[in-house]
Design an enzyme around this catalytic site. Structure first.
Site, PDB file in Angstrom:
ATOM      1  N   LYS A  39       0.841  -1.211   0.000  1.00 11.70           N
ATOM      2  CA  LYS A  39       0.000   0.000   0.000  1.00 11.70           C
ATOM      3  C   LYS A  39       0.870   1.252   0.000  1.00 11.70           C
ATOM      4  O   LYS A  39       0.662   2.174  -0.786  1.00 11.70           O
ATOM      5  CB  LYS A  39      -0.829   0.016   1.298  1.00 11.70           C
ATOM      6  CG  LYS A  39      -2.294  -0.196   1.103  1.00 11.70           C
ATOM      7  CD  LYS A  39      -2.974   0.012   2.434  1.00 11.70           C
ATOM      8  CE  LYS A  39      -4.308  -0.660   2.425  1.00 11.70           C
ATOM      9  NZ  LYS A  39      -5.005  -0.558   3.710  1.00 11.70           N
ATOM     10  N   THR A 125     -13.534   3.194  15.542  1.00 12.25           N
ATOM     11  CA  THR A 125     -14.682   2.934  16.408  1.00 12.25           C
ATOM     12  C   THR A 125     -14.242   2.034  17.557  1.00 12.25           C
ATOM     13  O   THR A 125     -13.728   0.933  17.332  1.00 12.25           O
ATOM     14  CB  THR A 125     -15.802   2.267  15.593  1.00 12.25           C
ATOM     15  OG1 THR A 125     -16.096   3.116  14.482  1.00 12.25           O
ATOM     16  CG2 THR A 125     -17.056   2.075  16.427  1.00 12.25           C
ATOM     17  N   LYS A 206     -21.001   7.329  18.100  1.00  8.81           N
ATOM     18  CA  LYS A 206     -20.704   6.554  16.899  1.00  8.81           C
ATOM     19  C   LYS A 206     -21.474   5.231  16.907  1.00  8.81           C
ATOM     20  O   LYS A 206     -22.144   4.871  15.930  1.00  8.81           O
ATOM     21  CB  LYS A 206     -19.193   6.305  16.833  1.00  8.81           C
ATOM     22  CG  LYS A 206     -18.741   5.335  15.780  1.00  8.81           C
ATOM     23  CD  LYS A 206     -18.925   5.910  14.399  1.00  8.81           C
ATOM     24  CE  LYS A 206     -18.800   4.847  13.354  1.00  8.81           C
ATOM     25  NZ  LYS A 206     -17.814   5.050  12.373  1.00  8.81           N
ATOM     26  N   LEU A 252     -34.569   3.855   4.613  1.00  9.67           N
ATOM     27  CA  LEU A 252     -35.827   3.108   4.589  1.00  9.67           C
ATOM     28  C   LEU A 252     -35.928   2.294   3.303  1.00  9.67           C
ATOM     29  O   LEU A 252     -37.025   2.010   2.838  1.00  9.67           O
ATOM     30  CB  LEU A 252     -37.020   4.072   4.724  1.00  9.67           C
ATOM     31  CG  LEU A 252     -37.185   4.734   6.090  1.00  9.67           C
ATOM     32  CD1 LEU A 252     -38.360   5.710   6.088  1.00  9.67           C
ATOM     33  CD2 LEU A 252     -37.404   3.684   7.196  1.00  9.67           C
ATOM     34  N   CYS A 262     -18.996  -1.187   8.723  1.00  8.39           N
ATOM     35  CA  CYS A 262     -19.430  -0.536   9.973  1.00  8.39           C
ATOM     36  C   CYS A 262     -20.657  -1.166  10.626  1.00  8.39           C
ATOM     37  O   CYS A 262     -20.581  -1.616  11.769  1.00  8.39           O
ATOM     38  CB  CYS A 262     -19.715   0.932   9.717  1.00  8.39           C
ATOM     39  SG  CYS A 262     -18.229   1.909   9.569  1.00  8.39           S
TER      40      CYS A 262
HETATM   41  C1  UDX Z   1     -22.007   3.568   7.205  1.00  7.85           C
HETATM   42  C2  UDX Z   1     -22.527   4.877   7.817  1.00  7.85           C
HETATM   43  O1  UDX Z   1     -23.488   5.456   6.931  1.00  7.85           O
HETATM   44  C3  UDX Z   1     -21.375   5.828   8.100  1.00  7.85           C
HETATM   45  O2  UDX Z   1     -21.878   6.985   8.768  1.00  7.85           O
HETATM   46  C4  UDX Z   1     -20.355   5.131   8.992  1.00  7.85           C
HETATM   47  O3  UDX Z   1     -19.264   5.979   9.226  1.00  7.85           O
HETATM   48  C5  UDX Z   1     -19.878   3.838   8.339  1.00  7.85           C
HETATM   49  O4  UDX Z   1     -21.009   3.002   8.042  1.00  7.85           O
HETATM   50  P1  UDX Z   1     -21.269   2.698   4.815  1.00  7.85           P
HETATM   51  O5  UDX Z   1     -21.035   1.394   5.483  1.00  7.85           O
HETATM   52  O6  UDX Z   1     -20.245   3.220   3.872  1.00  7.85           O
HETATM   53  O7  UDX Z   1     -21.473   3.843   5.920  1.00  7.85           O
HETATM   54  O8  UDX Z   1     -22.621   2.580   3.966  1.00  7.85           O
HETATM   55  P2  UDX Z   1     -24.141   3.074   4.025  1.00  7.85           P
HETATM   56  O9  UDX Z   1     -24.412   3.831   2.800  1.00  7.85           O
HETATM   57  O10 UDX Z   1     -24.485   3.703   5.298  1.00  7.85           O
HETATM   58  O11 UDX Z   1     -24.893   1.660   3.882  1.00  7.85           O
HETATM   59  C6  UDX Z   1     -24.688   0.601   4.800  1.00  7.85           C
HETATM   60  C7  UDX Z   1     -25.447  -0.623   4.378  1.00  7.85           C
HETATM   61  O12 UDX Z   1     -26.843  -0.452   4.584  1.00  7.85           O
HETATM   62  C8  UDX Z   1     -25.304  -1.015   2.908  1.00  7.85           C
HETATM   63  O13 UDX Z   1     -25.168  -2.419   2.820  1.00  7.85           O
HETATM   64  C9  UDX Z   1     -26.587  -0.548   2.272  1.00  7.85           C
HETATM   65  O14 UDX Z   1     -26.937  -1.315   1.131  1.00  7.85           O
HETATM   66  C10 UDX Z   1     -27.569  -0.795   3.404  1.00  7.85           C
HETATM   67  N1  UDX Z   1     -28.761   0.066   3.339  1.00  7.85           N
HETATM   68  C11 UDX Z   1     -28.652   1.418   3.473  1.00  7.85           C
HETATM   69  C12 UDX Z   1     -30.013  -0.523   3.175  1.00  7.85           C
HETATM   70  O15 UDX Z   1     -30.152  -1.748   3.062  1.00  7.85           O
HETATM   71  N2  UDX Z   1     -31.115   0.288   3.166  1.00  7.85           N
HETATM   72  C13 UDX Z   1     -31.043   1.634   3.302  1.00  7.85           C
HETATM   73  O16 UDX Z   1     -32.087   2.281   3.293  1.00  7.85           O
HETATM   74  C14 UDX Z   1     -29.769   2.214   3.459  1.00  7.85           C
END
Ligand code: UDX
Length: 432
Positions: A39, A125, A206, A252, A262
């Site tokens: 990296k 976290t 968080k 939703l 996360c």
């Molecule tokens: C998330 C948080 O949004 C962010 O604040 C934190 O710092 C890290 O985790 P991320 O994991 O990048 O970010 O993705 P995010 O867009 O939040 O989606 C998380 C998961 O939830 C995805 O698998 C997504 O497909 C799913 N999701 C999201 C749903 O199934 N339905 C929704 O309505 C929104």
């Protein structure tokens, strides 16, 4: 005018690279340190970014005079005024967060004894109480002068740079005003309100935020299941429910459940933390099991449609945990591919960005360069990730490439009527 600081960022992953590049963009001199020599070599010699995050390569290139990459922890901390900890905290076998990489940074600081270091800020976290333990560890080695800040990140992959620069809030957890001021000054140029609170509360924000977002997703997925049984349409329900300003329209979207680096990890870490203090977090237990069930329920419906999954060819359209990223961590596709293979099915997949995974189940799945090729000869196709390319696909044509025109839209991205008109047996989540 920004008061430029010398910052060391530990961890060149999704969080560390975005933090480092954004702090450099704000005018700070940043050294990013990682233990992965490949990296660091890529970043240093060819300026190549080892992960996919829109805009990150350009931001790093634009700020290259203010960005250094190193493998050497001592070199990173030696002249730093602020150290940011952005290393990962993966779950241990007990479900608790593994803090060994965080402690390795503390160890490096103790060894180097950097004279200018004013603040140690943690973005990783961590369980509530970690800041206090680090404080004690620093005090015990005569490093009382180094202040501690919990400064959690809320950036989502795919929009991380925008999220960093325009956050809903910057949470700064400290035990004194001077440290809070210093961390706030470091963010000069970022457009968002600062919420200065105590360290344990910042650590909890968080975990609570991610758990609440995960709860919204699990809730709408439960509603979708009830919709399937009753004839309501979860898309219409979610749209109208979300118009209530007290509830909001976000998170939703019903589908195959949440994945990523996360939500799954943080929900389990919060549950483990609650259990460790003797409290069973019932609601979170339910959220986690709803999410685990979601892809399995989808496969059960597909199995009922096909009669069996044995020797069936199934096309997986999308592998990453969401669109706009190359990240496969905790992706529902991995559970789906594993289950399909365990049932004796053949898996043929497509994804425009997913990192090529060598390990199971992906070593047993054939990867194709286009959705059409993945669907050729398939008995069914599953939309696993909401890639925009799928919306524009000529479905009426690709249907003829399949052995059986069965389409399971696990992200509700396609229009049921058009898909049926194109000749598909179309199934989705929570829609009649
Ligand atoms: C998330 C948080 O949004 C962010 O604040 C934190 O710092 C890290 O985790 P991320 O994991 O990048 O970010 O993705 P995010 O867009 O939040 O989606 C998380 C998961 O939830 C995805 O698998 C997504 O497909 C799913 N999701 C999201 C749903 O199934 N339905 C929704 O309505 C929104």
């Amino acid at each position: 005018m920004v008061q430029s600081k010398r910052v060391a960022v530990f961890g060149a992953g999704y969080i560390g690279l975005v933090t480092g590049a954004c702090l450099a963009e704000l005018g700070h001199d940043v050294t990013v340190r990682d233990i992965d020599s490949e990296k660091i070599r890529l970043l240093r010699t060819v300026g190549e970014v080892p992960i996919y995050e829109p805009g990150l390569g350009d931001l790093i290139a634009q700020n290259k005079e203010r960005l250094t990459f190193t493998l050497d922890a001592a070199e990173a901390v030696r002249d730093a005024e602020v150290v940011y900890v952005c290393v990962d905290t993966p779950p241990t076998s007990s479900g608790d967060a593994d803090l060994s990489r965080v402690w390795a940074v503390i160890h490096a600081i103790r060894e180097a004894n950097p004279q200018d270091l004013a603040v140690l800020a943690v973005k990783s976290t961590v369980p509530v109480g970690t800041g206090e333990r680090i404080r004690t560890a620093l005090d015990e080695t005569g490093l009382q002068r180094i202040r501690y800040a919990a400064n959690p990140e809320f950036t989502a992959e795919g929009t991380a740079i925008h999220d960093f620069m325009h956050p809903d809030r910057i949470v700064v957890g400290t035990s004194d005003e001077a440290t809070a001021r210093l961390v706030t000054e470091l963010h000069q140029g970022v457009h968002g309100p600062v919420e200065a609170i105590d360290i344990p509360s910042a650590e909890m924000v968080k975990l609570a935020s991610n758990a609440l977002l995960a709860t919204k997703i699990a809730f709408i997925n439960e509603i979708a299941t009830v919709c399937e049984a009753t004839g309501a349409d979860v898309q219409s329900v979610a749209a109208a429910v979300g118009m209530d300003h007290r509830l909001g329209p976000h998170f939703l979207r019903a589908g195959l459940g949440y994945g990523g680096s996360c939500f799954p990890k943080d929900a389990r870490a919060l549950r483990a933390m609650a259990s460790n203090s003797g409290y069973p977090f019932q609601l979170l237990n339910a959220v986690i099991s709803v999410n685990e069930l979601q892809p399995r329920r989808a496969l059960l419906r597909l199995k009922n449609e096909l009669g069996t999954l044995k020797r069936r060819k199934i096309a997986l359209l999308g592998m990453t945990f969401k669109a706009g990223t190359d990240d496969m961590r905790e992706a529902p596709s991995t559970i789906i591919a594993s289950r399909l293979l365990a049932e004796g099915a053949q898996v043929q997949c497509w994804d425009p960005l997913a990192r090529s995974a060598q390990e199971a189940p992906w070593n047993a799945a054939a990867r194709h360069p286009s959705p059409a090729e993945a669907m050729t000869g398939a008995d069914a196709a599953i939309v696993v990730t909401e890639w925009p390319q799928l919306k524009d696909l000529d479905w009426a044509t690709v249907r003829h490439l399949m052995s059986r025109p069965v389409l399971f839209d696990g992200r509700n991205v396609l229009d049921p009527q058009s898909m049926r008109a194109a000749g598909f047996t179309y199934m989705s989540i929570g829609r009649p």
